[in-house]
Scaffold this active site. Sequence first.
Site, PDB file in Angstrom:
ATOM      1  N   ALA A  29     -18.119  -8.643  -6.142  1.00 33.47           N
ATOM      2  CA  ALA A  29     -17.851  -7.605  -5.139  1.00 33.47           C
ATOM      3  C   ALA A  29     -16.886  -6.589  -5.738  1.00 33.47           C
ATOM      4  O   ALA A  29     -16.717  -6.533  -6.955  1.00 33.47           O
ATOM      5  CB  ALA A  29     -17.291  -8.226  -3.867  1.00 33.47           C
ATOM      6  N   ASN A  30     -16.289  -5.758  -4.920  1.00 34.52           N
ATOM      7  CA  ASN A  30     -15.322  -4.773  -5.415  1.00 34.52           C
ATOM      8  C   ASN A  30     -14.215  -4.597  -4.387  1.00 34.52           C
ATOM      9  O   ASN A  30     -14.255  -5.199  -3.313  1.00 34.52           O
ATOM     10  CB  ASN A  30     -16.033  -3.450  -5.750  1.00 34.52           C
ATOM     11  CG  ASN A  30     -16.648  -2.810  -4.525  1.00 34.52           C
ATOM     12  OD1 ASN A  30     -15.947  -2.372  -3.614  1.00 34.52           O
ATOM     13  ND2 ASN A  30     -17.978  -2.774  -4.469  1.00 34.52           N
TER      14      ASN A  30
END
Length: 224
Positions: A29-30
């Site tokens: 993810a980020n």
Amino acid sequence: AAPRPLAGRRAVVTSGPTVEAIDPVRFIANRSSGKQGHAVAAALAALGAEVTLVSGPVTIPDPAGVRMVRVESARDMLAACQAALPADILVCAAAVADWRVEAADQKLKKQPGGAPPALVLSENPDILATLSQAGARRPRLVVGFAAETETVVEHAVAKRRRKGCDWILANDVSPATGTFGGDDNTLHLITDHGVEDWPRLTKQAAAERLAARIAEALAAASPK
Ligand code: C5P
């Protein structure tokens, strides 16, 4: 009562990160917080728009008065946006993962003495570009964001053309600016008329300014 210049207009807003599964228990993810996208959705709703907010997993509250669609992957986000069309307005504020992992059906096992697994990546759809080029389904006004760390405006001008959107809001996300996850943003609005430098604003104030500009642009294009 407050003026509602976007009454009768439909908007789709993307927000937050996407998460891409590695296996049933792991993901990539980020660090997107969803603050800017959620604020845009709230600001459009406050001006009377009927808003669908398509968001990846975030920890901030749902904005008032919007229809929430929760997604995980980029492909799910694109499908949810397509399902929410037709719309007059599309604002893509999500930090979409550029790549997804060829996910394993079962949890990857650590093999004693074995080599670590290699993740095989493939390219995700570009939601902003796909919907900017969606022909008859294209929302009338399509707005993207461009997070850059150098030559911010030049990169964003090129990005506007490449993606086919109408406006780009460009911001400097160098670590020193504190933009990612922070409450403030310094944006440049890029349209086909040129570049407008906005002052440093809270993400909420920037969202309100954008919503007001959208209302003006739509009123000029098709007065009701
Ligand atoms: O190409 P880049 O990721 O810098 O472009 C940023 C803009 O494109 C943002 O508006 C983002 O929401 C959108 N985007 C998208 N789908 C992708 C990648 C970016 O909608 N796969």
